[in-house]
Design a protein around this motif. Structure first.
Motif, PDB file in Angstrom:
ATOM      1  N   ILE A  37       0.827  -1.206   0.000  1.00 19.13           N
ATOM      2  CA  ILE A  37       0.000   0.000   0.000  1.00 19.13           C
ATOM      3  C   ILE A  37       0.863   1.260   0.000  1.00 19.13           C
ATOM      4  O   ILE A  37       0.491   2.287  -0.575  1.00 19.13           O
ATOM      5  CB  ILE A  37      -0.934   0.008   1.227  1.00 19.13           C
ATOM      6  CG1 ILE A  37      -1.980  -1.103   1.101  1.00 19.13           C
ATOM      7  CG2 ILE A  37      -1.620   1.360   1.388  1.00 19.13           C
ATOM      8  CD1 ILE A  37      -2.910  -0.958  -0.080  1.00 19.13           C
ATOM      9  N   PHE A  38       2.039   1.175   0.628  1.00 18.50           N
ATOM     10  CA  PHE A  38       2.907   2.346   0.713  1.00 18.50           C
ATOM     11  C   PHE A  38       4.035   2.318  -0.322  1.00 18.50           C
ATOM     12  O   PHE A  38       4.976   3.104  -0.227  1.00 18.50           O
ATOM     13  CB  PHE A  38       3.478   2.471   2.128  1.00 18.50           C
ATOM     14  CG  PHE A  38       2.453   2.896   3.145  1.00 18.50           C
ATOM     15  CD1 PHE A  38       2.122   4.233   3.303  1.00 18.50           C
ATOM     16  CD2 PHE A  38       1.786   1.954   3.910  1.00 18.50           C
ATOM     17  CE1 PHE A  38       1.163   4.626   4.224  1.00 18.50           C
ATOM     18  CE2 PHE A  38       0.821   2.336   4.836  1.00 18.50           C
ATOM     19  CZ  PHE A  38       0.504   3.676   4.994  1.00 18.50           C
ATOM     20  N   ASP A  39       3.927   1.442  -1.299  1.00 23.30           N
ATOM     21  CA  ASP A  39       4.861   1.425  -2.421  1.00 23.30           C
ATOM     22  C   ASP A  39       4.352   2.427  -3.461  1.00 23.30           C
ATOM     23  O   ASP A  39       3.266   2.246  -4.018  1.00 23.30           O
ATOM     24  CB  ASP A  39       4.918   0.019  -3.026  1.00 23.30           C
ATOM     25  CG  ASP A  39       5.935  -0.091  -4.157  1.00 23.30           C
ATOM     26  OD1 ASP A  39       6.063   0.866  -4.953  1.00 23.30           O
ATOM     27  OD2 ASP A  39       6.587  -1.140  -4.262  1.00 23.30           O
ATOM     28  N   PRO A  40       5.104   3.500  -3.748  1.00 22.83           N
ATOM     29  CA  PRO A  40       4.622   4.550  -4.658  1.00 22.83           C
ATOM     30  C   PRO A  40       4.193   4.043  -6.030  1.00 22.83           C
ATOM     31  O   PRO A  40       3.203   4.525  -6.590  1.00 22.83           O
ATOM     32  CB  PRO A  40       5.826   5.496  -4.769  1.00 22.83           C
ATOM     33  CG  PRO A  40       6.594   5.282  -3.514  1.00 22.83           C
ATOM     34  CD  PRO A  40       6.435   3.822  -3.199  1.00 22.83           C
ATOM     35  N   LYS A  41       4.920   3.070  -6.589  1.00 17.45           N
ATOM     36  CA  LYS A  41       4.578   2.563  -7.915  1.00 17.45           C
ATOM     37  C   LYS A  41       3.234   1.840  -7.898  1.00 17.45           C
ATOM     38  O   LYS A  41       2.401   2.012  -8.793  1.00 17.45           O
ATOM     39  CB  LYS A  41       5.676   1.628  -8.421  1.00 17.45           C
ATOM     40  CG  LYS A  41       6.995   2.330  -8.721  1.00 17.45           C
ATOM     41  CD  LYS A  41       8.029   1.352  -9.250  1.00 17.45           C
ATOM     42  CE  LYS A  41       9.345   2.065  -9.555  1.00 17.45           C
ATOM     43  NZ  LYS A  41      10.385   1.114 -10.040  1.00 17.45           N
TER      44      LYS A  41
ATOM     45  N   GLY B 217      -5.648   3.971   3.950  1.00 16.84           N
ATOM     46  CA  GLY B 217      -6.337   4.458   2.764  1.00 16.84           C
ATOM     47  C   GLY B 217      -5.773   5.763   2.232  1.00 16.84           C
ATOM     48  O   GLY B 217      -6.042   6.146   1.087  1.00 16.84           O
ATOM     49  N   ILE B 218      -4.962   6.447   3.047  1.00 21.98           N
ATOM     50  CA  ILE B 218      -4.478   7.780   2.673  1.00 21.98           C
ATOM     51  C   ILE B 218      -3.643   7.787   1.386  1.00 21.98           C
ATOM     52  O   ILE B 218      -3.913   8.582   0.480  1.00 21.98           O
ATOM     53  CB  ILE B 218      -3.700   8.426   3.839  1.00 21.98           C
ATOM     54  CG1 ILE B 218      -4.644   8.668   5.018  1.00 21.98           C
ATOM     55  CG2 ILE B 218      -3.053   9.734   3.399  1.00 21.98           C
ATOM     56  CD1 ILE B 218      -3.960   9.216   6.262  1.00 21.98           C
ATOM     57  N   PRO B 219      -2.607   6.940   1.255  1.00 26.62           N
ATOM     58  CA  PRO B 219      -1.814   7.003   0.019  1.00 26.62           C
ATOM     59  C   PRO B 219      -2.622   6.680  -1.237  1.00 26.62           C
ATOM     60  O   PRO B 219      -2.376   7.259  -2.297  1.00 26.62           O
ATOM     61  CB  PRO B 219      -0.703   5.972   0.253  1.00 26.62           C
ATOM     62  CG  PRO B 219      -1.197   5.093   1.339  1.00 26.62           C
ATOM     63  CD  PRO B 219      -2.058   5.951   2.204  1.00 26.62           C
TER      64      PRO B 219
END
Length: 255
Positions: A98-102, A130-132
């Protein structure tokens, strides 16, 4: 020019705007728009819609292809099914994804493609995972992000707070949004990482009503197959979690 379109969905840019900004003739700008639109389509990012008229103009709609969506979800499904992700109690670890930008960027593009024509003003989510995803979706939709909190913070001023019943444990909990975050009469898209029974999603829907806004939709990355009857209807999920076997480490996910 490409960046302005990509991160300003549904915003119309006049030809004169680009002519003045780049000191170019309308014919040159029109040709650039044609090639840019071709590139967007070929890369599965969306398309540029041109407006007829004296001054002309164009706006961008994010639209990922079905093939690219399936390819991405197949890869994400494979990552989620790794046995080492199964935690005690039958839980599934996926925070790193979930926190992986790609990955988050692709999730945002898929949701933005689904709701591109809904004229979304805000992407609303519940803290924290859910934020990113909401940020990535809002980036493509040219919308703002609003985060509902379980506990109100003094630094955010007056808040709107509601009680909601969790779908899985049937416990009463609270969620709050600062009054300054949302203007009345806007269209709100709810985005979240996971839905089990839909209690939190229903609470977010109630908050949308409290601000006198309309619901553009509900998008979740993963929803649990059980319980089958959710507390909200008409939601859009990318993956469905059927089961997690703590003993064997098997994770059954479909899309």
């Amino acid at each position: 020019m490409a960046m302005e379109f990509l991160f300003s969905a549904n915003k119309t840019f006049s030809l004169n705007y680009f002519c003045e900004k780049y000191d170019a003739a309308k014919s040159s700008v029109s040709e650039d728009l044609f090639h840019l639109n071709t590139t967007f389509k070929q890369n599965g990012l969306g398309e540029i819609i041109s407006n007829a008229g004296a001054t002309g103009g164009a706006y961008f709609i994010p639209k990922i292809t079905t093939e690219k969506t399936q390819e991405f979800l197949t890869d994400l499904k494979g990552k989620l099914q790794a046995k080492e992700r199964v935690l005690p109690g039958g839980y599934l670890y996926y925070s790193d994804l979930i926190f992986d930008p790609k990955i988050t960027n692709m999730l945002g593009l898929i949701f933005a493609s689904k709701y591109a024509e809904k004229k979304v003003d805000y992407c609303l989510t519940m803290e924290t995972k859910g934020i990113p995803i909401a940020m990535a979706t809002a980036n493509y939709l040219n919308a703002e992000v609003v985060v509902a909190r379980r506990e109100a913070k003094v630094t955010e001023g007056p808040v709107v707070t509601i009680n909601y019943v969790t779908g899985s444990t049937r416990r009463i909990q609270t969620m709050s949004i600062t009054k300054k975050a949302i203007k009345p009469g806007k269209r709100i898209l709810i985005i979240d990482d996971f839905m089990k029974a839909g209690g939190a999603a229903k609470g977010l829907v109630e908050l949308v009503k409290e601000f006198s806004c309309s619901l553009a939709g509900i998008g979740v990355v993963i929803d649990s197959q059980n319980p089958e009857n959710k507390m909200v209807n008409d939601y859009f999920s990318l993956l469905k979690l059927k089961s997690v076997n703590e003993l064997t480490g098997e994770v059954d996910i479909i899309y």
